[in-house]
Design a protein around this motif. Structure first.
Motif, PDB file in Angstrom:
ATOM      1  N   ASP A   1     -94.235  22.330  22.414  1.00  0.00           N
ATOM      2  CA  ASP A   1     -93.545  22.756  21.191  1.00  0.00           C
ATOM      3  C   ASP A   1     -92.422  23.760  21.411  1.00  0.00           C
ATOM      4  O   ASP A   1     -92.194  24.636  20.574  1.00  0.00           O
ATOM      5  N   ILE A   2     -91.749  23.643  22.536  1.00  0.00           N
ATOM      6  CA  ILE A   2     -90.496  24.374  22.706  1.00  0.00           C
ATOM      7  C   ILE A   2     -89.404  23.305  22.588  1.00  0.00           C
ATOM      8  O   ILE A   2     -89.238  22.474  23.492  1.00  0.00           O
ATOM      9  N   PRO A   3     -88.680  23.280  21.486  1.00  0.00           N
ATOM     10  CA  PRO A   3     -87.725  22.189  21.277  1.00  0.00           C
ATOM     11  C   PRO A   3     -86.508  22.298  22.199  1.00  0.00           C
ATOM     12  O   PRO A   3     -86.146  23.400  22.622  1.00  0.00           O
ATOM     13  N   ILE A   4     -85.917  21.156  22.490  1.00  0.00           N
ATOM     14  CA  ILE A   4     -84.670  21.150  23.266  1.00  0.00           C
ATOM     15  C   ILE A   4     -83.614  20.459  22.400  1.00  0.00           C
ATOM     16  O   ILE A   4     -83.733  19.259  22.112  1.00  0.00           O
ATOM     17  N   HIS A   5     -82.615  21.211  21.963  1.00  0.00           N
ATOM     18  CA  HIS A   5     -81.604  20.647  21.074  1.00  0.00           C
ATOM     19  C   HIS A   5     -80.483  19.954  21.835  1.00  0.00           C
ATOM     20  O   HIS A   5     -79.986  18.914  21.409  1.00  0.00           O
ATOM     21  N   THR A   6     -80.075  20.568  22.929  1.00  0.00           N
ATOM     22  CA  THR A   6     -79.012  19.938  23.724  1.00  0.00           C
ATOM     23  C   THR A   6     -79.355  20.084  25.205  1.00  0.00           C
ATOM     24  O   THR A   6     -80.084  20.995  25.600  1.00  0.00           O
ATOM     25  N   VAL A   7     -78.801  19.143  26.004  1.00  0.00           N
ATOM     26  CA  VAL A   7     -78.967  19.247  27.458  1.00  0.00           C
ATOM     27  C   VAL A   7     -77.575  19.446  28.052  1.00  0.00           C
ATOM     28  O   VAL A   7     -76.634  18.712  27.711  1.00  0.00           O
ATOM     29  N   MET A   8     -77.454  20.455  28.897  1.00  0.00           N
ATOM     30  CA  MET A   8     -76.155  20.737  29.522  1.00  0.00           C
ATOM     31  C   MET A   8     -76.330  20.690  31.043  1.00  0.00           C
ATOM     32  O   MET A   8     -77.433  20.918  31.534  1.00  0.00           O
ATOM     33  N   ALA A   9     -75.236  20.411  31.758  1.00  0.00           N
ATOM     34  CA  ALA A   9     -75.337  20.393  33.224  1.00  0.00           C
ATOM     35  C   ALA A   9     -74.195  21.178  33.837  1.00  0.00           C
ATOM     36  O   ALA A   9     -73.037  21.059  33.413  1.00  0.00           O
ATOM     37  N   ILE A  10     -74.556  22.003  34.821  1.00  0.00           N
ATOM     38  CA  ILE A  10     -73.553  22.708  35.622  1.00  0.00           C
ATOM     39  C   ILE A  10     -73.966  22.558  37.090  1.00  0.00           C
ATOM     40  O   ILE A  10     -75.007  21.979  37.383  1.00  0.00           O
ATOM     41  N   GLY A  11     -73.161  23.094  37.991  1.00  0.00           N
ATOM     42  CA  GLY A  11     -73.510  23.005  39.420  1.00  0.00           C
ATOM     43  C   GLY A  11     -72.738  21.867  40.074  1.00  0.00           C
ATOM     44  O   GLY A  11     -72.129  21.029  39.392  1.00  0.00           O
ATOM     45  N   GLY A  12     -72.789  21.851  41.413  1.00  0.00           N
ATOM     46  CA  GLY A  12     -71.979  20.923  42.193  1.00  0.00           C
ATOM     47  C   GLY A  12     -72.103  19.472  41.759  1.00  0.00           C
ATOM     48  O   GLY A  12     -71.107  18.781  41.516  1.00  0.00           O
ATOM     49  N   ILE A  13     -73.330  18.981  41.630  1.00  0.00           N
ATOM     50  CA  ILE A  13     -73.521  17.542  41.385  1.00  0.00           C
ATOM     51  C   ILE A  13     -73.058  17.156  39.983  1.00  0.00           C
ATOM     52  O   ILE A  13     -72.566  16.045  39.763  1.00  0.00           O
ATOM     53  N   ALA A  14     -73.176  18.092  39.030  1.00  0.00           N
ATOM     54  CA  ALA A  14     -72.752  17.790  37.652  1.00  0.00           C
ATOM     55  C   ALA A  14     -71.293  17.335  37.643  1.00  0.00           C
ATOM     56  O   ALA A  14     -70.917  16.442  36.869  1.00  0.00           O
ATOM     57  N   LYS A  15     -70.489  17.914  38.524  1.00  0.00           N
ATOM     58  CA  LYS A  15     -69.072  17.557  38.540  1.00  0.00           C
ATOM     59  C   LYS A  15     -68.761  16.477  39.575  1.00  0.00           C
ATOM     60  O   LYS A  15     -67.844  15.699  39.398  1.00  0.00           O
ATOM     61  N   LYS A  16     -69.578  16.429  40.662  1.00  0.00           N
ATOM     62  CA  LYS A  16     -69.197  15.565  41.789  1.00  0.00           C
ATOM     63  C   LYS A  16     -69.707  14.142  41.649  1.00  0.00           C
ATOM     64  O   LYS A  16     -69.201  13.236  42.293  1.00  0.00           O
ATOM     65  N   SER A  17     -70.774  13.923  40.865  1.00  0.00           N
ATOM     66  CA  SER A  17     -71.332  12.570  40.817  1.00  0.00           C
ATOM     67  C   SER A  17     -71.574  12.072  39.395  1.00  0.00           C
ATOM     68  O   SER A  17     -72.661  12.244  38.836  1.00  0.00           O
ATOM     69  N   PRO A  18     -70.566  11.391  38.819  1.00  0.00           N
ATOM     70  CA  PRO A  18     -70.733  10.831  37.473  1.00  0.00           C
ATOM     71  C   PRO A  18     -71.897   9.843  37.425  1.00  0.00           C
ATOM     72  O   PRO A  18     -72.600   9.762  36.407  1.00  0.00           O
ATOM     73  N   VAL A  19     -72.129   9.121  38.515  1.00  0.00           N
ATOM     74  CA  VAL A  19     -73.226   8.131  38.506  1.00  0.00           C
ATOM     75  C   VAL A  19     -74.565   8.851  38.329  1.00  0.00           C
ATOM     76  O   VAL A  19     -75.392   8.480  37.478  1.00  0.00           O
ATOM     77  N   ILE A  20     -74.786   9.888  39.122  1.00  0.00           N
ATOM     78  CA  ILE A  20     -76.070  10.599  39.032  1.00  0.00           C
ATOM     79  C   ILE A  20     -76.231  11.199  37.633  1.00  0.00           C
ATOM     80  O   ILE A  20     -77.313  11.142  37.031  1.00  0.00           O
ATOM     81  N   MET A  21     -75.159  11.727  37.067  1.00  0.00           N
ATOM     82  CA  MET A  21     -75.263  12.322  35.726  1.00  0.00           C
ATOM     83  C   MET A  21     -75.542  11.256  34.668  1.00  0.00           C
ATOM     84  O   MET A  21     -76.297  11.483  33.731  1.00  0.00           O
ATOM     85  N   GLN A  22     -74.957  10.065  34.843  1.00  0.00           N
ATOM     86  CA  GLN A  22     -75.220   8.983  33.879  1.00  0.00           C
ATOM     87  C   GLN A  22     -76.697   8.563  33.958  1.00  0.00           C
ATOM     88  O   GLN A  22     -77.352   8.340  32.935  1.00  0.00           O
ATOM     89  N   VAL A  23     -77.214   8.489  35.195  1.00  0.00           N
ATOM     90  CA  VAL A  23     -78.627   8.112  35.349  1.00  0.00           C
ATOM     91  C   VAL A  23     -79.518   9.172  34.691  1.00  0.00           C
ATOM     92  O   VAL A  23     -80.496   8.837  34.008  1.00  0.00           O
ATOM     93  N   CYS A  24     -79.169  10.437  34.854  1.00  0.00           N
ATOM     94  CA  CYS A  24     -79.969  11.501  34.202  1.00  0.00           C
ATOM     95  C   CYS A  24     -79.937  11.299  32.685  1.00  0.00           C
ATOM     96  O   CYS A  24     -80.981  11.398  32.014  1.00  0.00           O
ATOM     97  N   ALA A  25     -78.758  11.027  32.127  1.00  0.00           N
ATOM     98  CA  ALA A  25     -78.653  10.826  30.668  1.00  0.00           C
ATOM     99  C   ALA A  25     -79.494   9.621  30.236  1.00  0.00           C
ATOM    100  O   ALA A  25     -80.207   9.675  29.226  1.00  0.00           O
ATOM    101  N   ASP A  26     -79.448   8.545  31.028  1.00  0.00           N
ATOM    102  CA  ASP A  26     -80.201   7.323  30.674  1.00  0.00           C
ATOM    103  C   ASP A  26     -81.715   7.566  30.763  1.00  0.00           C
ATOM    104  O   ASP A  26     -82.472   7.172  29.881  1.00  0.00           O
ATOM    105  N   VAL A  27     -82.151   8.193  31.864  1.00  0.00           N
ATOM    106  CA  VAL A  27     -83.595   8.379  32.073  1.00  0.00           C
ATOM    107  C   VAL A  27     -84.148   9.398  31.065  1.00  0.00           C
ATOM    108  O   VAL A  27     -85.231   9.221  30.504  1.00  0.00           O
TER     109      VAL A  27
END
Ligand SMILES: Nc1ncnc2c1ncn2[C@@H]1O[C@H](COP(=O)(O)OP(=O)(O)O)[C@@H](O)[C@H]1O
Ligand SMILES: O=C(CO)[C@H](O)[C@H](O)COP(=O)(O)O
Length: 552
Positions: free
Chosen positions: A449-475
């Motif tokens: 019961d700790i709600p999560i309203h938005t998910v944000m990403a920072i750090g090297g991979i957040a900017k370097k790998s659109p594929v990995i970030m898309q998979v995170c969004a999908d999963v």
């Protein structure tokens, strides 16, 4: 007219980043990255034993160069620098003497890895962490694990101190106290390194050192004595009492540092903090934004109102501390012990033949280029021909498991391979494993019961790998907002600096002027998200099957 400038200093695992920020607009004016020279050569580390140590000179030499370069880039505007805010990895503690010198800076300990900073990812203290967890099963000590999700980790302060005490009599005798890297740098810059002068950060003390307002500070004398009498015989009890949130200044630059760095003695030094916590502030995190700091490992930061949390302690995460991220809110930390490190491992594995080839050819440049683009090439190839029906299922515990329910004995697993499982497919299975690990963390909060309203990403991979970030969004089946700044941690440090210098009345106000905007939002693909539901269920099943195998 030049506006006030704040410098953020971000100590990552491999390098330190200095960033000068315009305090009115958040414009990033100058930046420099310096890699730690001894660390780069692998000195003082034994990966097979999970021993990762960092020499204090690596930090001193590197941050001096980084700030000097930023000051040079600023030119005459450097006169407008009002503050420095520092963040570092954690728990990365080191032993210090009564003057606050890290023991490895003394000639007799210069090459002793036990006298250096013990990097967060050093897992040599697994047995000591287990001893702490065992001790906390006793009723009189049972509350101490509540603030860290129910399990104390080998990555943290007391496990590491206890381990070194058992290993090294000389260090044990010489240590007057221990200090987190994120506290040591502000102390060094402001000349407050003597144990009685150090302002310990709420962030590191609360998340890594078992400090909590609920039991008025550190655990009891009896707790440490029962754990190992030398902890109270060789070290003062309590090691410290008060803690400070990072907008509280620890002092101003010493004359010596001011001269060396080309800055004024009036520059205010903000309190330190752990990289991911400060990074969440740089990313403009609001309450209930899950900020994922995705690099070598992940740290997942979340803040919530005290009224929502009430007197509850959330289980299975790495910690919950009042004021650890943003003063006035409860800060939560969770994470994965390896994320980018898993891809780095796969890259090393596949590069082995290239390394051999390099020895036999005169111009290895092309091979080096191939190595550099290998991860993105693999990601692209897999994603272009994505086939989720034939994906091997992997577990992301290559460096143990941080969340849910920390257990550093866990290991990576790859299952369901066939003769058709080629290199891009295996890479895809590792990407999906890390994304499933990310989802398990999100579910751990939501289930309690700790709600999560938005998910944000920072750090090297957040900017370097659109594929990995898309998979995170999908999963995760959530949109993921990616911050524009490449340097959210250093930016967060600059924000805390601006508040410490009195330019803004609080962190929220400073964030409105200085925090990073969102560069891009990755939206989940509905069809793939559905397919990943089944894969996530398999991931959980394999987790259940494998856990007992490693738990011995
Ligand atoms: N394109 C990529 N795909 C996958 N992993 C990557 C990619 N680029 C870098 N990495 C991994 O990201 C990690 C570095 O992340 P970064 O945030 O830059 O550093 P740090 O974690 O030290 O702050 C390394 O483990 C590296 O292997
Ligand atoms: O455990 C931590 C925070 O609690 C480490 O500081 C963090 O994981 C270091 O990460 P990276 O090198 O990936 O930025």
């Amino acid at each position: 007219m030049t506006n006030a400038i704040s410098i953020g200093l971000d100590f990552g695992s491999d390098s330190v980043r200095a960033l000068a920020v315009d305090c009115s607009s958040g414009t990033e004016l100058a930046t420099e990255v310096v890699y730690y020279p001894r660390w780069k050569q692998g000195q003082y580390c034994v990966p097979l034993k999970n021993q990762f140590r960092q020499h204090p000179l690596d930090f001193i030499e590197s941050f001096t160069k980084a700030i000097q370069s930023v000051v040079q880039q600023l030119g005459s505007a450097a006169d407008h620098v009002i503050s420095i805010g520092v963040d570092a990895t954690g728990s990365s503690p080191a032993p210090i003497n009564e003057k606050g010198q890290v023991l490895a800076l003394l000639p007799e300990f210069a090459d002793n890895p036990n006298a250096m900073f013990i990097l967060w990812k050093d897992h040599t203290a697994i047995e000591e962490a287990e001893a702490i967890n065992k001790l906390c099963e006793q009723p009189q000590h049972s509350e101490y694990l509540k603030g860290c999700g129910g399990v104390y980790s080998s990555e943290w302060f007391w496990s590491k101190i206890l381990h070194i005490f058992k290993q090294d009599e000389a260090v044990k005798k010489a240590a007057a106290s221990w200090i987190e890297c994120s506290d040591w740098v502000p102390a060094l810059l402001s000349g407050t390194t003597a144990p009685q002068d150090i302002k310990r950060s709420r962030c590191a003390a609360g998340h890594k050192c078992l400090w909590n307002e609920h039991w008025n500070g550190l655990p009891s004398y009896e707790f440490f004595k029962d754990l190992d009498p030398s902890l109270v015989e060789e070290l003062p009890y309590p090691l410290f009492t008060d803690t400070y949130t990072a907008e509280v200044p620890v002092g101003t630059l010493t004359a010596e540092w001011a001269e060396k760095l080309g800055l004024s003695e009036k520059v205010v030094i903000a309190g330190g903090g752990i990289d991911s916590h400060i990074g969440a502030v740089g990313a403009a995190a609001k309450p209930y934004s899950l900020v994922k700091v995705i690099g070598t490992s992940t740290c997942d930061m979340l803040t919530a109102e005290k009224e929502l949390v009430t007197d509850r302690f959330i289980k299975g995460i790495c910690g919950q501390v009042n004021g650890s991220v943003v003063p006035g809110y409860i800060g939560f930390e969770a994470g994965q012990s390896a994320f980018g490190d898993i891809f780095a491992w796969y890259q090393r594995l596949l590069s082995w033949p290239l390394q051999q080839l390099k020895k036999h050819i005169s111009d290895p440049q092309e091979l080096e280029q191939a190595e550099k683009t290998l991860l993105n090439d693999l990601a692209q190839e897999w994603f272009t021909h994505i086939d989720l029906n034939h994906l091997p299922i992997a577990l992301d515990w290559f460096n143990g498991r941080r969340t849910p329910y920390a257990n550093q004995r866990m290991k990576g697993t790859i299952t369901g391979m066939t003769l058709a499982s080629d290199a891009p497919t295996l890479f895809g299975s590792l990407v999906v494993a890390t994304a499933c690990g990310a989802r398990a963390i999100m579910e751990c909060f939501i289930e309690q019961d700790i709600p999560i309203h938005t998910v944000m990403a920072i750090g090297g991979i957040a900017k370097k790998s659109p594929v990995i970030m898309q998979v995170c969004a999908d999963v995760m089946n959530r949109p993921i907002e990616i911050s524009e700044s490449d340097q959210c941690c250093a930016l967060g440090g600059a924000i805390f600096g601006a508040v410490a210098a009195g330019l803004y009345k609080n962190v929220t106000e400073a964030q409105q002027h200085m925090a990073s905007p969102i560069a891009q939002t990755m939206t989940p693909d509905l069809q793939r998200a559905k397919e990943y539901e089944a894969i996530y269920t398999q991931y959980l099943k394999w987790s259940e099957i494998c856990e007992p195998q490693y738990n011995r």
